[in-house]
Write a protein that holds these residues in place. Structure first.
Motif, PDB file in Angstrom:
ATOM      1  N   ALA A 135       0.861  -1.192   0.000  1.00  0.00           N
ATOM      2  CA  ALA A 135       0.000   0.000   0.000  1.00  0.00           C
ATOM      3  C   ALA A 135       0.892   1.234   0.000  1.00  0.00           C
ATOM      4  O   ALA A 135       1.014   1.934   1.011  1.00  0.00           O
ATOM      5  N   PRO A 136       1.557   1.510  -1.114  1.00  0.00           N
ATOM      6  CA  PRO A 136       2.523   2.607  -1.147  1.00  0.00           C
ATOM      7  C   PRO A 136       1.857   3.962  -0.999  1.00  0.00           C
ATOM      8  O   PRO A 136       0.655   4.122  -1.228  1.00  0.00           O
ATOM      9  N   THR A 137       2.661   4.932  -0.617  1.00  0.00           N
ATOM     10  CA  THR A 137       2.176   6.302  -0.525  1.00  0.00           C
ATOM     11  C   THR A 137       3.100   7.220  -1.320  1.00  0.00           C
ATOM     12  O   THR A 137       4.278   6.897  -1.546  1.00  0.00           O
ATOM     13  N   ALA A 138       2.566   8.346  -1.753  1.00  0.00           N
ATOM     14  CA  ALA A 138       3.331   9.334  -2.509  1.00  0.00           C
ATOM     15  C   ALA A 138       3.652  10.513  -1.601  1.00  0.00           C
ATOM     16  O   ALA A 138       2.742  11.088  -0.989  1.00  0.00           O
ATOM     17  N   VAL A 139       4.922  10.854  -1.483  1.00  0.00           N
ATOM     18  CA  VAL A 139       5.334  11.927  -0.589  1.00  0.00           C
ATOM     19  C   VAL A 139       6.170  12.959  -1.341  1.00  0.00           C
ATOM     20  O   VAL A 139       6.758  12.673  -2.387  1.00  0.00           O
ATOM     21  N   ILE A 140       6.207  14.157  -0.767  1.00  0.00           N
ATOM     22  CA  ILE A 140       7.031  15.244  -1.305  1.00  0.00           C
ATOM     23  C   ILE A 140       7.929  15.742  -0.182  1.00  0.00           C
ATOM     24  O   ILE A 140       7.446  16.052   0.918  1.00  0.00           O
ATOM     25  N   MET A 244       2.585  16.821   6.785  1.00  0.00           N
ATOM     26  CA  MET A 244       1.215  17.197   6.448  1.00  0.00           C
ATOM     27  C   MET A 244       0.623  16.088   5.592  1.00  0.00           C
ATOM     28  O   MET A 244       1.317  15.503   4.751  1.00  0.00           O
ATOM     29  N   TYR A 245      -0.680  15.796   5.800  1.00  0.00           N
ATOM     30  CA  TYR A 245      -1.347  14.703   5.100  1.00  0.00           C
ATOM     31  C   TYR A 245      -2.527  15.233   4.291  1.00  0.00           C
ATOM     32  O   TYR A 245      -3.281  16.080   4.757  1.00  0.00           O
ATOM     33  N   GLY A 276       7.782  24.746   9.177  1.00  0.00           N
ATOM     34  CA  GLY A 276       8.781  23.763   9.548  1.00  0.00           C
ATOM     35  C   GLY A 276       8.417  22.331   9.231  1.00  0.00           C
ATOM     36  O   GLY A 276       9.155  21.410   9.596  1.00  0.00           O
ATOM     37  N   VAL A 277       7.288  22.104   8.573  1.00  0.00           N
ATOM     38  CA  VAL A 277       6.917  20.758   8.155  1.00  0.00           C
ATOM     39  C   VAL A 277       7.827  20.356   6.993  1.00  0.00           C
ATOM     40  O   VAL A 277       8.036  21.135   6.063  1.00  0.00           O
ATOM     41  N   THR A 278       8.361  19.145   7.036  1.00  0.00           N
ATOM     42  CA  THR A 278       9.362  18.741   6.050  1.00  0.00           C
ATOM     43  C   THR A 278       8.860  17.719   5.041  1.00  0.00           C
ATOM     44  O   THR A 278       9.600  17.337   4.131  1.00  0.00           O
ATOM     45  N   GLU A 279       7.600  17.255   5.184  1.00  0.00           N
ATOM     46  CA  GLU A 279       7.094  16.230   4.269  1.00  0.00           C
ATOM     47  C   GLU A 279       5.605  16.436   4.020  1.00  0.00           C
ATOM     48  O   GLU A 279       4.849  16.710   4.949  1.00  0.00           O
ATOM     49  N   PHE A 280       5.203  16.286   2.776  1.00  0.00           N
ATOM     50  CA  PHE A 280       3.798  16.299   2.389  1.00  0.00           C
ATOM     51  C   PHE A 280       3.453  14.891   1.932  1.00  0.00           C
ATOM     52  O   PHE A 280       4.056  14.365   0.995  1.00  0.00           O
ATOM     53  N   ASP A 281       2.487  14.266   2.592  1.00  0.00           N
ATOM     54  CA  ASP A 281       2.132  12.870   2.326  1.00  0.00           C
ATOM     55  C   ASP A 281       0.724  12.809   1.746  1.00  0.00           C
ATOM     56  O   ASP A 281      -0.242  13.200   2.401  1.00  0.00           O
ATOM     57  N   PHE A 282       0.612  12.297   0.515  1.00  0.00           N
ATOM     58  CA  PHE A 282      -0.695  12.170  -0.125  1.00  0.00           C
ATOM     59  C   PHE A 282      -1.495  10.987   0.417  1.00  0.00           C
ATOM     60  O   PHE A 282      -2.660  10.816   0.072  1.00  0.00           O
ATOM     61  N   VAL A 283      -0.894  10.156   1.252  1.00  0.00           N
ATOM     62  CA  VAL A 283      -1.549   8.997   1.856  1.00  0.00           C
ATOM     63  C   VAL A 283      -2.166   8.114   0.780  1.00  0.00           C
ATOM     64  O   VAL A 283      -3.337   7.778   0.806  1.00  0.00           O
ATOM     65  N   GLY A 284      -1.360   7.732  -0.158  1.00  0.00           N
ATOM     66  CA  GLY A 284      -1.784   6.876  -1.250  1.00  0.00           C
ATOM     67  C   GLY A 284      -0.868   7.080  -2.435  1.00  0.00           C
ATOM     68  O   GLY A 284      -0.180   8.114  -2.536  1.00  0.00           O
ATOM     69  N   GLY A 285      -0.838   6.105  -3.336  1.00  0.00           N
ATOM     70  CA  GLY A 285       0.132   6.159  -4.424  1.00  0.00           C
ATOM     71  C   GLY A 285      -0.480   6.286  -5.802  1.00  0.00           C
ATOM     72  O   GLY A 285       0.111   5.805  -6.759  1.00  0.00           O
ATOM     73  N   ASN A 286      -1.660   6.895  -5.933  1.00  0.00           N
ATOM     74  CA  ASN A 286      -2.293   7.017  -7.239  1.00  0.00           C
ATOM     75  C   ASN A 286      -1.409   7.771  -8.222  1.00  0.00           C
ATOM     76  O   ASN A 286      -0.717   8.727  -7.874  1.00  0.00           O
ATOM     77  N   ALA A 287      -1.456   7.353  -9.476  1.00  0.00           N
ATOM     78  CA  ALA A 287      -0.544   7.878 -10.485  1.00  0.00           C
ATOM     79  C   ALA A 287      -0.687   9.387 -10.678  1.00  0.00           C
ATOM     80  O   ALA A 287       0.302  10.073 -10.962  1.00  0.00           O
ATOM     81  N   SER A 290       1.770  11.976  -9.104  1.00  0.00           N
ATOM     82  CA  SER A 290       3.168  12.123  -9.511  1.00  0.00           C
ATOM     83  C   SER A 290       3.442  13.478 -10.150  1.00  0.00           C
ATOM     84  O   SER A 290       4.583  13.941 -10.164  1.00  0.00           O
ATOM     85  N   LYS A 291       2.395  14.141 -10.651  1.00  0.00           N
ATOM     86  CA  LYS A 291       2.600  15.435 -11.305  1.00  0.00           C
ATOM     87  C   LYS A 291       3.113  16.490 -10.345  1.00  0.00           C
ATOM     88  O   LYS A 291       3.657  17.518 -10.763  1.00  0.00           O
ATOM     89  N   TYR A 292       2.944  16.246  -9.032  1.00  0.00           N
ATOM     90  CA  TYR A 292       3.426  17.208  -8.037  1.00  0.00           C
ATOM     91  C   TYR A 292       4.890  16.981  -7.662  1.00  0.00           C
ATOM     92  O   TYR A 292       5.407  17.669  -6.788  1.00  0.00           O
ATOM     93  N   GLY A 293       5.547  16.019  -8.294  1.00  0.00           N
ATOM     94  CA  GLY A 293       6.943  15.755  -7.991  1.00  0.00           C
ATOM     95  C   GLY A 293       7.128  14.834  -6.802  1.00  0.00           C
ATOM     96  O   GLY A 293       8.038  15.022  -5.986  1.00  0.00           O
ATOM     97  N   THR A 294       6.273  13.825  -6.702  1.00  0.00           N
ATOM     98  CA  THR A 294       6.285  12.935  -5.547  1.00  0.00           C
ATOM     99  C   THR A 294       7.320  11.825  -5.688  1.00  0.00           C
ATOM    100  O   THR A 294       7.793  11.507  -6.785  1.00  0.00           O
ATOM    101  N   THR A 295       7.633  11.228  -4.555  1.00  0.00           N
ATOM    102  CA  THR A 295       8.422  10.000  -4.482  1.00  0.00           C
ATOM    103  C   THR A 295       7.543   8.926  -3.848  1.00  0.00           C
ATOM    104  O   THR A 295       6.859   9.190  -2.856  1.00  0.00           O
ATOM    105  N   GLU A 296       7.552   7.736  -4.404  1.00  0.00           N
ATOM    106  CA  GLU A 296       6.726   6.660  -3.857  1.00  0.00           C
ATOM    107  C   GLU A 296       7.457   5.933  -2.737  1.00  0.00           C
ATOM    108  O   GLU A 296       8.619   5.551  -2.885  1.00  0.00           O
TER     109      GLU A 296
END
Length: 336
Positions: A135-140, A244-245, A276-287, A290-296
């Motif tokens: 259940a991968p997630t996409a993060v920035i 942030m989620y 000071g938040v260092t990560e944005f988590d989309f809480v899911g890995g939908n394709a 990826s347009k936001y520059g995410t890493t899975e």
């Protein structure tokens, strides 16, 4: 050998848990209150002990399905994400997971266990009688400068953000507004209606989330308005510690050509980074993310049942729920 011992929530316990570097919003008291109310579930807190020394904590909730006690950390459909363990550096997550088995099935008397822990890996799961799915997630990563974050997006995404600005779309940060849940849910229903579907949860889920999380200062609510001041899109974004989620977003179909959704995400990223938040988590890995520059990032969702019958019942329920959630995710981005 590690062992789990159930404990009662106290102010000192919550303060102790807040010292762990791997803490997430899903481990906090406000979030547990939200899930407990929304799912009619009983929170379960436990210390992870190595001999006489506390080396971590476990977080979960017990609910009932088919008349059986189920321990979820979390369960699908709870609109929450990774829960699992808080552990001191160097403490084995596999060893903690191994200690969870007798705690769940013997001490708590549960028939089924599910766990999704952000730091668990597939290598931690082997030999423990667990079944699991990826259940991968996409993060920035939000640490680079804003211009680098913007440049990492797909060119079409950058154009859409600029188009929203040129079209007069503005982003409003919402505080203590009882009408926000109504706006969000009305837009959510509009998106689902495009495919003759309805949202997979009621408006009360949104109201319950806001009621518990906003007073803790851990929730960013955003509205996008068009040039005439009409609310055309909304986003719900819990945040805590370094992350942030994206809990959910919705918009009216008639105004999606103004690209308010991309503008909302870009505003949220900058808002979080400034605090000071260092990560944005989309809480899911939908394709589409990826347009936001995410890493899975891979995050296994593991489960174990006391008997094959319980596993069969769980899989049947999960299959029905998954069909609904896939449709939901495809349409609106609201998480399972």
């Amino acid at each position: 050998m590690l062992r789990l011992h159930r404990v009662e929530p106290t102010a000192d316990l919550w303060a102790e848990r807040a010292t762990f570097d791997d803490r997430l919003i899903f481990h906090t008291e406000p979030w547990l209150r939200f899930v407990a109310e929304a799912q009619h579930a009983e929170p379960v807190l436990a210390r992870v002990a190595d001999g006489d020394r506390t080396v971590g904590h476990f977080t979960g909730l017990v609910t009932r399905r088919f008349g059986l006690r189920i321990l979820g950390s979390p369960m699908a459909g709870w609109t929450t994400s990774y829960v699992g363990f808080l552990l001191e550096p160097g403490v084995s997550r596999r060893a903690a997971l191994e200690a969870l088995m007798p705690f769940a099935f013997k001490e708590l008397g549960c028939a089924h266990l599910e766990i999704r822990d952000r730091a668990l890996t597939p290598a931690d799961l082997g030999g423990l009688g667990l079944r699991w799915s990826d259940a991968p997630t996409a993060v920035i990563d939000l640490t680079p400068p804003e211009d680098q974050l913007f440049g990492a997006m797909a060119s079409a995404c950058r154009r859409n953000i600029r188009k929203a600005t040129k079209s007069g779309v503005t982003i409003e940060e919402v505080v203590a507004d009882p009408t926000f849940a109504d706006d969000f849910y009305d837009q959510l229903r509009d998106v689902f209606a495009k495919q003759n579907l309805v949202p997979t949860y009621s408006i009360e889920r949104v109201r319950t989330l806001v009621r518990h999380i906003e007073p803790a200062g851990q929730l960013l609510l955003l509205r996008a308005r068009d040039s005439e001041g009409r609310c055309i899109a909304t986003a719900v974004l819990p945040w805590y510690h370094r992350t942030m989620y994206f809990w959910g977003g919705a918009s009216y179909r008639d105004h999606q050509h103004l690209r308010p959704n991309e503008a909302l995400i870009w505003h949220a990223m900058r808002w979080a980074r400034a605090r000071g938040v260092t990560e944005f988590d989309f809480v899911g890995g939908n394709a589409y993310k990826s347009k936001y520059g995410t890493t899975e990032v891979p995050v296994p969702w593991a489960r174990r049942s006391r008997s094959p019958l319980v596993a069969t019942l769980r899989d049947a329920a999960k299959q029905g729920f998954t069909l609904k959630q896939k449709a939901a995710a495809r349409l609106s981005g609201v998480k399972a």
